[in-house]
Design an enzyme around this catalytic site. Structure first.
Site, PDB file in Angstrom:
ATOM      1  N   TYR A  73       3.942   6.599  10.092  1.00 12.50           N
ATOM      2  CA  TYR A  73       3.112   5.447   9.731  1.00 12.50           C
ATOM      3  C   TYR A  73       3.946   4.379   9.012  1.00 12.50           C
ATOM      4  O   TYR A  73       3.821   3.188   9.290  1.00 12.50           O
ATOM      5  CB  TYR A  73       1.950   5.890   8.847  1.00 12.50           C
ATOM      6  CG  TYR A  73       0.831   4.872   8.744  1.00 12.50           C
ATOM      7  CD1 TYR A  73      -0.305   4.992   9.538  1.00 12.50           C
ATOM      8  CD2 TYR A  73       0.907   3.807   7.861  1.00 12.50           C
ATOM      9  CE1 TYR A  73      -1.333   4.064   9.451  1.00 12.50           C
ATOM     10  CE2 TYR A  73      -0.112   2.873   7.771  1.00 12.50           C
ATOM     11  CZ  TYR A  73      -1.236   2.999   8.576  1.00 12.50           C
ATOM     12  OH  TYR A  73      -2.241   2.066   8.486  1.00 12.50           O
ATOM     13  N   TYR A  81      -9.323   5.708   7.301  1.00 13.74           N
ATOM     14  CA  TYR A  81      -9.464   6.134   8.697  1.00 13.74           C
ATOM     15  C   TYR A  81     -10.496   7.262   8.731  1.00 13.74           C
ATOM     16  O   TYR A  81     -10.312   8.282   8.074  1.00 13.74           O
ATOM     17  CB  TYR A  81      -8.136   6.642   9.239  1.00 13.74           C
ATOM     18  CG  TYR A  81      -7.101   5.565   9.490  1.00 13.74           C
ATOM     19  CD1 TYR A  81      -6.850   5.114  10.783  1.00 13.74           C
ATOM     20  CD2 TYR A  81      -6.374   5.004   8.443  1.00 13.74           C
ATOM     21  CE1 TYR A  81      -5.895   4.134  11.023  1.00 13.74           C
ATOM     22  CE2 TYR A  81      -5.426   4.027   8.674  1.00 13.74           C
ATOM     23  CZ  TYR A  81      -5.191   3.587   9.968  1.00 13.74           C
ATOM     24  OH  TYR A  81      -4.250   2.618  10.205  1.00 13.74           O
ATOM     25  N   PRO A 124      -4.128   0.503  18.717  1.00 12.60           N
ATOM     26  CA  PRO A 124      -3.863   0.043  17.349  1.00 12.60           C
ATOM     27  C   PRO A 124      -4.043   1.105  16.271  1.00 12.60           C
ATOM     28  O   PRO A 124      -3.770   0.820  15.097  1.00 12.60           O
ATOM     29  CB  PRO A 124      -4.871  -1.088  17.171  1.00 12.60           C
ATOM     30  CG  PRO A 124      -5.989  -0.743  18.103  1.00 12.60           C
ATOM     31  CD  PRO A 124      -5.354  -0.088  19.278  1.00 12.60           C
ATOM     32  N   LYS A 146       1.282   0.179  15.131  1.00  8.05           N
ATOM     33  CA  LYS A 146       2.661   0.137  15.596  1.00  8.05           C
ATOM     34  C   LYS A 146       3.022  -1.091  16.424  1.00  8.05           C
ATOM     35  O   LYS A 146       4.204  -1.398  16.586  1.00  8.05           O
ATOM     36  CB  LYS A 146       2.958   1.387  16.441  1.00  8.05           C
ATOM     37  CG  LYS A 146       2.989   2.663  15.643  1.00  8.05           C
ATOM     38  CD  LYS A 146       4.253   2.759  14.798  1.00  8.05           C
ATOM     39  CE  LYS A 146       4.019   3.518  13.524  1.00  8.05           C
ATOM     40  NZ  LYS A 146       3.870   2.726  12.338  1.00  8.05           N
ATOM     41  N   HIS A 150       0.836  -1.194   0.000  1.00  9.73           N
ATOM     42  CA  HIS A 150       0.000   0.000   0.000  1.00  9.73           C
ATOM     43  C   HIS A 150       0.873   1.247   0.000  1.00  9.73           C
ATOM     44  O   HIS A 150       1.836   1.349   0.758  1.00  9.73           O
ATOM     45  CB  HIS A 150      -0.904   0.018   1.243  1.00  9.73           C
ATOM     46  CG  HIS A 150      -2.128  -0.827   1.099  1.00  9.73           C
ATOM     47  ND1 HIS A 150      -3.243  -0.671   1.884  1.00  9.73           N
ATOM     48  CD2 HIS A 150      -2.417  -1.832   0.243  1.00  9.73           C
ATOM     49  CE1 HIS A 150      -4.176  -1.546   1.527  1.00  9.73           C
ATOM     50  NE2 HIS A 150      -3.684  -2.264   0.535  1.00  9.73           N
TER      51      HIS A 150
END
Length: 421
Positions: free
Chosen positions: A408, A222, A316, A320, A84
């Protein structure tokens, strides 16, 4: 198809590194040590089927992907995983994509379930790795203080455990590594007076859903919503992994399938595509996950070293947890290889400090993402406006977007070891 039983092997009475826990941290550490010529033994309290089926994380940072490849455990990941290049943020019925490669110099992430990573590492370990014993429940640890300290030394570090088929046994070690999670025994071997614990508990949980439904999106979404947070993720082109913010203590039975799908559609709605809906399918698993940030310091006490969830837990939201465990054991393997090759304990002595610097950055990122995207029951309209303002800044500021993307996709772990064979 049943898992074939491993060929019985004798339980060693001594090893250089005793590893407690066959999660990603313990299995990867065993692989790295085995490849460096350092003998080790892995003890896991559960059976093989259990550890290969428990649902956990699914996002691998660039560094985690690189480590798995270098350890020879990346073949199926590269074949079946989903690379991704970004994520989508949805807020205030708007949508904005964060493009990772353009913001990080080419870094990306891989969608590959932790269950699959564990299967790969277990198969590799049983085929040609160090001894791995399932159904071996550790009862206690002793002698982990510095055995070079003659004022306190009482013997070699020892793991006492009970194997389901072979009964009670002991394993002496030069070093013991606790990779046995938050509820494991390793952390408690550090004297209470020397442990410092830092914790934050969040006033909400996640309802996690696994559904046999093709994801109706190319990348993770998100969503900040007045109804609560939502995350649309995936495990494969045919399996969706979905999350909803729910009150702490929620019973999954309160959420029948239709309610789950309707709520996901409502929270993920965007004016950019008014007719957009999730692809629905049978929900095959659902559970409620409490949200918590937690760190214990130090991560080393004498000959005992902690890694992964035995030392730290993150909410979550930032993806990580698994990646921090990988970073821990990469740093630790490098230190143990230095000790093995040169006799120096320089890197071992710095292990806790080295890992904690990265741990606290990941804790901060996970905390910030959680606070940014969730609807706190105690929030006022003022605080909601602050959240939307920050999301808008990420959407319109390259610097803010790059900060998110760099965290990220993963901060650097450590330079390659000069001591590797």
């Amino acid at each position: 198809m049943p898992i074939p039983a491993p060929i019985p092997v004798p339980v060693p009475v001594h090893t250089t590194v005793g590893i407690i826990g066959a999660g990603p941290a313990g299995l990867l550490l065993a692989r790295l040590l085995h490849d460096a010529g350092i003998d080790c033994v892995v003890l896991e309290s559960r059976d093989r089927a259990y550890i290969e089926q428990r649902q956990r994380a699914g996002i691998l940072e660039q560094s985690t992907v690189d480590v798995l490849r270098s350890a020879g455990a990346g073949e199926r990941m590269d074949r079946e995983g989903l690379p991704h290049d970004g994520i989508e943020l949805r807020y205030d019925r708007r949508s904005h994509r964060i493009d990772f490669p353009s913001l990080t110099g080419g870094r990306r992430v891989m969608v590959y379930a932790q269950t699959e990573m564990v299967k790969d590492l277990v198969a590799q370990q049983l085929a040609d790795g160090a001894p791995l014993f399932f159904d071996a429940e550790v009862a206690g640890i002793e002698g982990v203080h510095d055995v070079n300290d003659t004022a306190t030394a009482t013997g070699a570090p020892t793991i006492h455990f009970h194997h389901r088929d072979r009964g009670p046994a002991t394993l002496t070690c030069d070093y013991i590594v606790g990779c046995d999670g938050f509820h494991g025994v390793a952390r408690n071997a550090v004297p209470a007076g020397l442990r410092r614990t830092y914790e934050r508990t969040y006033p909400y949980s996640w309802l996690g859903v696994l559904a046999q439904a093709p994801p109706a999106y190319d990348e993770l979404i998100y969503a900040h919503s007045s109804r609560g947070f939502a995350l649309a993720s995936m495990r494969s082109p045919t399996v969706s992994r979905l999350y909803l913010q729910v009150p702490g203590g929620t019973d999954p039975a309160e959420w029948p399938d239709a309610r789950i799908w309707d709520e996901l559609d409502a929270r993920l709605a965007t004016d950019a595509d008014p007719g957009w809906k999730l692809e629905r399918g049978p929900v095959v698993a659902k559970s409620v996950l409490p949200m918590r940030s937690w760190v214990v310091e130090p991560m080393r006490y004498g000959r005992l070293l902690l890694a992964g969830d035995a030392a730290h837990i993150v909410p979550p939201t930032g993806a990580k947890g698994l990646n921090l465990a990988v970073a821990d054991v990469v740093v630790l393997a490098r230190a143990l290889v230095q000790r093995h090759v040169t006799g120096s304990t320089e890197l071992l002595d710095a292990y806790s400090e080295t890992c904690l610097r990265r741990v606290w950055r990941a804790e901060h990122f996970s905390y910030a993402m959680t606070e940014l995207l969730h609807t706190d029951p105690a929030h006022s309209a003022f605080e909601t406006k602050l959240q939307l303002s920050q999301l808008d800044r990420i959407a319109h500021s390259r610097h803010a977007a790059a900060e998110l993307a760099e965290n990220y996709t993963g901060l650097p772990i450590a330079p390659p070891s000069p001591y590797a064979s």
